[in-house]
Design a protein around this motif. Structure first.
Motif, PDB file in Angstrom:
ATOM      1  N   TYR A 121     -11.178   9.734   2.586  1.00 55.35           N
ATOM      2  CA  TYR A 121     -10.783   9.420   3.907  1.00 55.35           C
ATOM      3  C   TYR A 121     -11.312   7.880   4.228  1.00 55.35           C
ATOM      4  O   TYR A 121     -10.409   6.832   4.830  1.00 55.35           O
ATOM      5  CB  TYR A 121     -11.058  10.303   4.860  1.00 55.35           C
ATOM      6  CG  TYR A 121     -10.728   9.727   6.200  1.00 55.35           C
ATOM      7  CD1 TYR A 121      -9.306  10.311   6.583  1.00 55.35           C
ATOM      8  CD2 TYR A 121     -11.183   9.216   7.386  1.00 55.35           C
ATOM      9  CE1 TYR A 121      -8.748   9.986   8.045  1.00 55.35           C
ATOM     10  CE2 TYR A 121     -10.679   8.774   8.429  1.00 55.35           C
ATOM     11  CZ  TYR A 121      -9.431   9.258   8.643  1.00 55.35           C
ATOM     12  OH  TYR A 121      -8.742   8.705   9.990  1.00 55.35           O
TER      13      TYR A 121
ATOM     14  N   LYS B 297     -15.466  14.355  10.900  1.00 57.07           N
ATOM     15  CA  LYS B 297     -15.650  14.564   9.374  1.00 57.07           C
ATOM     16  C   LYS B 297     -16.241  15.744   9.190  1.00 57.07           C
ATOM     17  O   LYS B 297     -16.983  16.429  10.025  1.00 57.07           O
ATOM     18  CB  LYS B 297     -16.926  13.562   9.076  1.00 57.07           C
ATOM     19  CG  LYS B 297     -16.157  11.752   9.140  1.00 57.07           C
ATOM     20  CD  LYS B 297     -15.468  11.619   8.007  1.00 57.07           C
ATOM     21  CE  LYS B 297     -15.112  10.346   7.817  1.00 57.07           C
ATOM     22  NZ  LYS B 297     -16.186   9.216   7.417  1.00 57.07           N
TER      23      LYS B 297
ATOM     24  N   PHE C  35      -3.815  13.871   7.000  1.00 58.44           N
ATOM     25  CA  PHE C  35      -4.817  13.489   7.954  1.00 58.44           C
ATOM     26  C   PHE C  35      -4.362  12.749   9.177  1.00 58.44           C
ATOM     27  O   PHE C  35      -3.455  12.023   8.704  1.00 58.44           O
ATOM     28  CB  PHE C  35      -6.194  12.856   7.315  1.00 58.44           C
ATOM     29  CG  PHE C  35      -6.725  13.662   6.337  1.00 58.44           C
ATOM     30  CD1 PHE C  35      -7.983  14.130   6.750  1.00 58.44           C
ATOM     31  CD2 PHE C  35      -6.276  13.665   5.074  1.00 58.44           C
ATOM     32  CE1 PHE C  35      -8.511  15.122   6.090  1.00 58.44           C
ATOM     33  CE2 PHE C  35      -7.101  14.429   4.183  1.00 58.44           C
ATOM     34  CZ  PHE C  35      -8.222  15.204   4.506  1.00 58.44           C
TER      35      PHE C  35
ATOM     36  N   HIS D 283      -9.190  11.487  12.187  1.00 60.83           N
ATOM     37  CA  HIS D 283     -10.000  12.396  11.512  1.00 60.83           C
ATOM     38  C   HIS D 283     -11.694  11.910  11.392  1.00 60.83           C
ATOM     39  O   HIS D 283     -12.226  12.570  11.334  1.00 60.83           O
ATOM     40  CB  HIS D 283      -9.475  12.303   9.895  1.00 60.83           C
ATOM     41  CG  HIS D 283     -10.475  13.524   9.073  1.00 60.83           C
ATOM     42  ND1 HIS D 283     -10.583  14.841   9.229  1.00 60.83           N
ATOM     43  CD2 HIS D 283     -11.331  12.799   8.286  1.00 60.83           C
ATOM     44  CE1 HIS D 283     -11.419  15.032   8.448  1.00 60.83           C
ATOM     45  NE2 HIS D 283     -11.895  14.307   7.810  1.00 60.83           N
TER      46      HIS D 283
ATOM     47  N   ARG E  71      -4.769   9.199   3.527  1.00 58.13           N
ATOM     48  CA  ARG E  71      -4.351  10.083   4.615  1.00 58.13           C
ATOM     49  C   ARG E  71      -3.630  11.176   3.985  1.00 58.13           C
ATOM     50  O   ARG E  71      -3.342  11.956   4.815  1.00 58.13           O
ATOM     51  CB  ARG E  71      -3.439   9.241   5.784  1.00 58.13           C
ATOM     52  CG  ARG E  71      -4.036   7.975   6.126  1.00 58.13           C
ATOM     53  CD  ARG E  71      -5.307   8.771   7.016  1.00 58.13           C
ATOM     54  NE  ARG E  71      -6.184   7.706   7.713  1.00 58.13           N
ATOM     55  CZ  ARG E  71      -7.212   7.071   7.197  1.00 58.13           C
ATOM     56  NH1 ARG E  71      -7.756   7.229   6.223  1.00 58.13           N
ATOM     57  NH2 ARG E  71      -7.996   6.200   7.829  1.00 58.13           N
TER      58      ARG E  71
END
Length: 319
Positions: free
Chosen positions: A283, A166, A158, A162, A288
């Motif tokens: 997250y 979502k 990620f 991000h 990540r």
């Protein structure tokens, strides 16, 4: 060469043996080694042997069979070789053969009928890493049979933005939540009914080791749990297998799996939704890099951005 039963006092030497041989692909911490190979009650101490050349550890084997209670239906005629590793400078000297023979002979005495490489509870690998062709061929020469499929680990990385994208749930009105400890018994009852065996066992151990429920996403229907997804990060009471190789990543990593939806609620996108909910939760907790371990459902997880990361070849032998 001295062969003797392993001891917790050897954990540093075993970790060093591992990392100097395969640590570039699968780096391991001493704490993970202690957890998976010494704190597991299912280790067969008599068949878990270390090979020493003077003061240098040059080979190791860990053997397991399910010995705990719980009445979970594990096949008591199945054993596992959790790990067999010989230092690269000591190979082709018969050390690995002697270690394997000791473990298999011990299993035979116990009435074990089938032995898998990996796939144990508190496991490192679900088979032999596919890139280790020489190791695979070595075991085949010893009588192990290769499965006609491969298992994989998947990963998704990620970026910091991000949060602006979502995961959107297909079933926007579905009731998902992180489990509250007060609903522990509801989760265990659901697993016992819908997914008895290994997943139930892992949940029992999770709570025994102090889990608060915060590592489970659950799907609710009429005040009953009808689905679950396990999550792992650095705060989980014990390191789940999807975080075994977290030392490969810069930044925080997490894991997703296993997951299951009750048969009555399938084919409605809820399985993918519960994964999305877990992704968003991890997250938000700072992860990540998210790994899904030991799966064959590549196309399913590709829908939410996961890609193949590691591959494993299953091998087993009938005794």
């Amino acid at each position: 060469m001295l062969f003797k039963q392993v001891s917790i006092n050897d954990v540093s030497a075993i970790t060093n043996l591992w990392n100097r041989n395969i640590g570039h692909d699968f780096p391991i911490s001493e704490s993970l080694m202690a957890q998976n190979s010494f704190h597991d009650e299912n280790i067969e101490q008599t068949a878990s042997i270390a090979a020493w050349d003077g003061n240098k550890l040059v080979g190791i084997i860990f053997a397991k069979r399910f010995k705990e209670g719980y009445g979970l239906g594990f096949n008591k005629e199945v054993g596992w070789i959790q790990l067999l590793l010989v230092d690269k400078f000591y190979r082709q000297k018969g050390i690995g053969t002697k270690l394997l023979e000791r473990a298999l002979n011990h299993f035979k005495q116990l009435g074990i009928k089938k032995v898998h490489l990996g796939r144990d509870v508190w496991h490192y690998f679900p088979g032999i890493p596919a890139q280790y062709n020489e190791t695979i061929h070595w075991f085949e020469k010893k009588g192990f049979i290769r499965g006609d499929y491969t298992d994989v680990d998947l990963v998704r990385h990620f970026t910091e933005d991000h949060s602006k994208e979502k995961e959107t749930l297909k079933n926007s009105d579905a009731q998902f939540s992180v489990l509250n400890i007060k609903d522990k018994d509801k989760l265990l009852a659901f697993l016992k009914d819908a997914f008895p065996g290994r997943w139930e066992y892992e949940a029992i151990k999770y709570f025994e080791l102090g889990g608060t429920g915060s590592d489970y996403v659950v799907y609710w229907m009429n005040d009953e749990i009808k689905g679950f997804c396990r999550m792992n990060n650095e705060y989980t009471p014990f390191t789940g297998a999807n975080r075994n190789w977290s030392l490969l990543f810069q930044g925080k990593s997490g894991g997703i799996g296993p997951l299951g939806i009750h048969q009555s609620a399938r084919k409605s996108g809820l399985g993918l939704d519960i994964v999305k909910y877990a992704i968003n939760t991890l997250y938000d907790r700072g992860c990540r890099h998210i790994v899904i371990d030991w799966t064959g459902l590549i196309s399913f997880y590709e829908k939410v951005g996961f890609k193949v990361y590691k591959e494993y070849v299953p091998l087993s032998i009938d005794l």
